[in-house]
Design a protein around this motif. Structure first.
Motif, PDB file in Angstrom:
ATOM      1  N   PRO A 121     -59.652  40.906 -62.469  1.00 57.13           N
ATOM      2  CA  PRO A 121     -60.091  39.764 -61.667  1.00 57.13           C
ATOM      3  C   PRO A 121     -59.508  39.684 -60.276  1.00 57.13           C
ATOM      4  CG  PRO A 121     -58.391  39.099 -63.150  1.00 57.13           C
ATOM      5  CD  PRO A 121     -58.686  40.536 -63.485  1.00 57.13           C
ATOM      6  N   PHE A 122     -60.052  38.726 -59.541  1.00 54.64           N
ATOM      7  CA  PHE A 122     -59.504  38.393 -58.238  1.00 54.64           C
ATOM      8  C   PHE A 122     -58.165  37.696 -58.426  1.00 54.64           C
ATOM      9  CE2 PHE A 122     -64.198  37.731 -57.866  1.00 54.64           C
ATOM     10  CZ  PHE A 122     -64.464  38.906 -57.216  1.00 54.64           C
ATOM     11  N   ALA A 123     -57.394  37.589 -57.351  1.00 59.72           N
ATOM     12  CA  ALA A 123     -56.109  36.908 -57.445  1.00 59.72           C
ATOM     13  C   ALA A 123     -56.288  35.416 -57.726  1.00 59.72           C
ATOM     14  CB  ALA A 123     -55.330  37.110 -56.153  1.00 59.72           C
ATOM     15  N   ASP A 124     -57.376  34.838 -57.209  1.00 57.87           N
ATOM     16  CA  ASP A 124     -57.616  33.407 -57.386  1.00 57.87           C
ATOM     17  C   ASP A 124     -58.909  33.184 -58.165  1.00 57.87           C
ATOM     18  OD1 ASP A 124     -55.389  32.713 -55.752  1.00 57.87           O
ATOM     19  OD2 ASP A 124     -56.601  33.162 -53.988  1.00 57.87           O
ATOM     20  N   PRO A 125     -58.909  32.222 -59.096  1.00 62.54           N
ATOM     21  CA  PRO A 125     -60.134  31.934 -59.849  1.00 62.54           C
ATOM     22  C   PRO A 125     -61.171  31.234 -58.987  1.00 62.54           C
ATOM     23  CG  PRO A 125     -58.421  30.380 -60.438  1.00 62.54           C
ATOM     24  CD  PRO A 125     -57.776  31.404 -59.548  1.00 62.54           C
ATOM     25  N   ALA A 126     -62.423  31.325 -59.405  1.00 62.33           N
ATOM     26  CA  ALA A 126     -63.509  30.675 -58.668  1.00 62.33           C
ATOM     27  C   ALA A 126     -63.458  29.169 -58.870  1.00 62.33           C
ATOM     28  CB  ALA A 126     -64.848  31.223 -59.127  1.00 62.33           C
ATOM     29  N   ASN A 127     -64.100  28.450 -57.978  1.00 51.59           N
ATOM     30  CA  ASN A 127     -64.030  26.988 -57.999  1.00 51.59           C
ATOM     31  C   ASN A 127     -64.882  26.339 -59.077  1.00 51.59           C
ATOM     32  OD1 ASN A 127     -62.247  26.829 -55.810  1.00 51.59           O
ATOM     33  ND2 ASN A 127     -63.922  26.971 -54.339  1.00 51.59           N
ATOM     34  N   TYR A 128     -65.962  27.014 -59.492  1.00 45.95           N
ATOM     35  CA  TYR A 128     -66.886  26.386 -60.435  1.00 45.95           C
ATOM     36  C   TYR A 128     -67.310  27.377 -61.520  1.00 45.95           C
ATOM     37  CZ  TYR A 128     -67.167  23.230 -56.475  1.00 45.95           C
ATOM     38  OH  TYR A 128     -66.837  22.384 -55.446  1.00 45.95           O
ATOM     39  N   ILE A 129     -67.505  26.838 -62.727  1.00 48.14           N
ATOM     40  CA  ILE A 129     -67.997  27.641 -63.845  1.00 48.14           C
ATOM     41  C   ILE A 129     -69.156  26.923 -64.508  1.00 48.14           C
ATOM     42  CG2 ILE A 129     -67.435  28.831 -65.983  1.00 48.14           C
ATOM     43  CD1 ILE A 129     -64.539  28.455 -65.432  1.00 48.14           C
ATOM     44  N   GLN A 130     -70.233  27.643 -64.748  1.00 44.83           N
ATOM     45  CA  GLN A 130     -71.290  27.167 -65.632  1.00 44.83           C
ATOM     46  C   GLN A 130     -70.989  27.737 -67.006  1.00 44.83           C
ATOM     47  OE1 GLN A 130     -75.648  27.248 -64.677  1.00 44.83           O
ATOM     48  NE2 GLN A 130     -75.739  28.483 -66.543  1.00 44.83           N
ATOM     49  N   VAL A 131     -70.745  26.867 -67.976  1.00 48.49           N
ATOM     50  CA  VAL A 131     -70.340  27.276 -69.312  1.00 48.49           C
ATOM     51  C   VAL A 131     -71.522  27.091 -70.261  1.00 48.49           C
ATOM     52  CG1 VAL A 131     -68.643  26.957 -71.154  1.00 48.49           C
ATOM     53  CG2 VAL A 131     -68.014  26.492 -68.774  1.00 48.49           C
ATOM     54  N   ASN A 132     -71.915  28.178 -70.930  1.00 43.66           N
ATOM     55  CA  ASN A 132     -73.067  28.155 -71.827  1.00 43.66           C
ATOM     56  C   ASN A 132     -72.598  28.385 -73.259  1.00 43.66           C
ATOM     57  OD1 ASN A 132     -74.958  28.318 -69.433  1.00 43.66           O
ATOM     58  ND2 ASN A 132     -73.932  30.286 -69.255  1.00 43.66           N
ATOM     59  N   TYR A 133     -72.796  27.388 -74.112  1.00 40.38           N
ATOM     60  CA  TYR A 133     -72.403  27.493 -75.515  1.00 40.38           C
ATOM     61  C   TYR A 133     -73.583  28.036 -76.317  1.00 40.38           C
ATOM     62  CZ  TYR A 133     -68.423  24.575 -74.198  1.00 40.38           C
ATOM     63  OH  TYR A 133     -67.288  24.083 -73.599  1.00 40.38           O
ATOM     64  N   MET A 134     -73.379  29.196 -76.955  1.00 44.22           N
ATOM     65  CA  MET A 134     -74.466  29.917 -77.613  1.00 44.22           C
ATOM     66  C   MET A 134     -74.375  29.874 -79.138  1.00 44.22           C
ATOM     67  SD  MET A 134     -76.099  30.996 -74.972  1.00 44.22           S
ATOM     68  CE  MET A 134     -76.011  31.744 -73.330  1.00 44.22           C
ATOM     69  N   LYS A 135     -75.453  29.472 -79.761  1.00 44.86           N
ATOM     70  CA  LYS A 135     -75.551  29.499 -81.221  1.00 44.86           C
ATOM     71  C   LYS A 135     -76.262  30.790 -81.633  1.00 44.86           C
ATOM     72  CE  LYS A 135     -77.257  26.912 -85.237  1.00 44.86           C
ATOM     73  NZ  LYS A 135     -75.940  26.866 -85.902  1.00 44.86           N
ATOM     74  N   VAL A 136     -75.617  31.579 -82.494  1.00 50.42           N
ATOM     75  CA  VAL A 136     -76.160  32.849 -82.956  1.00 50.42           C
ATOM     76  C   VAL A 136     -76.183  32.832 -84.479  1.00 50.42           C
ATOM     77  CG1 VAL A 136     -75.840  35.356 -83.008  1.00 50.42           C
ATOM     78  CG2 VAL A 136     -75.306  34.064 -80.926  1.00 50.42           C
ATOM     79  N   GLU A 137     -77.295  33.255 -85.069  1.00 45.49           N
ATOM     80  CA  GLU A 137     -77.437  33.233 -86.515  1.00 45.49           C
ATOM     81  C   GLU A 137     -76.403  34.153 -87.179  1.00 45.49           C
ATOM     82  OE1 GLU A 137     -79.388  31.299 -88.358  1.00 45.49           O
ATOM     83  OE2 GLU A 137     -80.013  30.323 -86.479  1.00 45.49           O
ATOM     84  N   PRO A 138     -75.907  33.765 -88.375  1.00 48.42           N
ATOM     85  CA  PRO A 138     -74.937  34.596 -89.090  1.00 48.42           C
ATOM     86  C   PRO A 138     -75.448  36.024 -89.282  1.00 48.42           C
ATOM     87  CG  PRO A 138     -75.130  32.452 -90.147  1.00 48.42           C
ATOM     88  CD  PRO A 138     -76.214  32.511 -89.109  1.00 48.42           C
ATOM     89  N   GLY A 139     -74.592  36.987 -89.031  1.00 44.12           N
ATOM     90  CA  GLY A 139     -74.960  38.389 -89.186  1.00 44.12           C
ATOM     91  C   GLY A 139     -75.654  38.992 -87.986  1.00 44.12           C
ATOM     92  N   LYS A 140     -75.934  38.186 -86.963  1.00 45.77           N
ATOM     93  CA  LYS A 140     -76.661  38.655 -85.788  1.00 45.77           C
ATOM     94  C   LYS A 140     -75.751  38.835 -84.566  1.00 45.77           C
ATOM     95  CE  LYS A 140     -80.787  38.441 -87.718  1.00 45.77           C
ATOM     96  NZ  LYS A 140     -81.632  39.637 -87.935  1.00 45.77           N
TER      97      LYS A 140
END
Length: 275
Positions: free
Chosen positions: A154-173
């Motif tokens: 990574p860069f030395a400094d983190p970015a200012n904004y994050i889009q966080v996507n929570y993903m549901k995945v079927e068992p075994g997939k």
């Protein structure tokens, strides 16, 4: 057999204000290496409307110096604190803290018992915990494992904004879903970063808690340096550049069949510690 001090401070993980950095910070090491395995502890906090100043004071004046000492001692890799955008009284949390590790042994014993007294010699542990617990409520804590990220170092400094996507995945997939993200979408994210639309991307797999009742199994993150980019996120042009012979709608159909986006959030960086 663990000593009493280690056992005592292992419990502090529930009190520590621990998803890129952007995602990018997740793959930092000392120094960073792309091959290192990364573990991510994500803690969700609720702060009352009249308590934001006291909470941030506790995080930045009490806990941040201790996180810096943990990094110095090689216990953790980084610590980031985010505010969750567009929250209200009906939301269970409004701040998120992320602590990254690259050694499972430090996950088991994440605190050196001497750190609080070393960093705050005039403040006892009971006062530290009392001020922290009065400032916020810990809603839940989750453990993730890093699957992939751009950039891997990574860069030395983190970015200012994050889009966080929570993903549901079927068992075994899970394997199929990971392959889709890495083989199809990861090159697209690389192109998006090259074009300046985003600055980072990452994929995490949830380790604990887990089970049939868990609403999501993976998290992906797109990171931005500018707020406006988060509001205009589109990968259509990057897709054409990377997969000119493929149909975007067909790939989207395949992607939607592989996972369901349970929730999308926008996080704003408040503070961080990296070596």
């Amino acid at each position: 057999m663990k000593n009493k001090q280690s056992s005592r401070f292992a419990g502090l993980t529930l009190f520590v204000s621990a998803v890129v950095f952007c995602t990018v910070f997740v793959f930092a090491t000392t120094p960073a290496k792309a091959a290192d395995q990364v573990y991510v502890v994500v803690e969700y906090f609720n702060v009352k409307p009249d308590g934001h100043l006291k909470y941030l004071e506790a995080e930045q004046k009490i806990w941040k110096p201790m996180h810096q000492e943990r990094i110095k001692q090689g216990i953790i890799v980084s610590w980031n604190l985010y505010a969750v955008e567009f929250t209200g009284s009906a939301d269970s949390y409004n701040y998120v803290a992320i602590t990254t590790y690259n050694n499972p042994k430090t996950l088991e014993n994440p605190w050196n018992a001497e750190i609080p007294a070393k960093v705050h010699p005039n403040m006892g542990l009971s006062e530290i915990l009392d001020r922290t617990n009065k400032a916020r409520e810990i809603v839940r804590s989750e453990l993730y494992q890093g699957v992939a990220a751009i950039p891997s170092i990574p860069f030395a400094d983190p970015a200012n904004y994050i889009q966080v996507n929570y993903m549901k995945v079927e068992p075994g997939k899970g394997s199929e879903y990971e392959a889709l993200e890495k083989d199809v979408w990861m090159p697209i994210h690389e192109e998006s970063i090259r074009s300046g639309r985003t600055v980072g991307w990452g994929l995490w797999e949830a380790l604990f808690p887990r089970g049939a009742g868990r609403p999501y199994q993976y998290v992906t993150m797109n990171t931005f340096s500018d707020y406006s980019y988060a509001l205009e996120l589109s990968f259509a042009e990057s897709f054409k550049a990377i997969h000119p012979e493929q149909d975007f709608n067909e790939i989207m159909k395949k992607t939607n069949e592989a996972r369901v986006i349970e929730r999308i959030e926008l996080w704003n960086l408040i503070d961080y510690v990296v070596k």
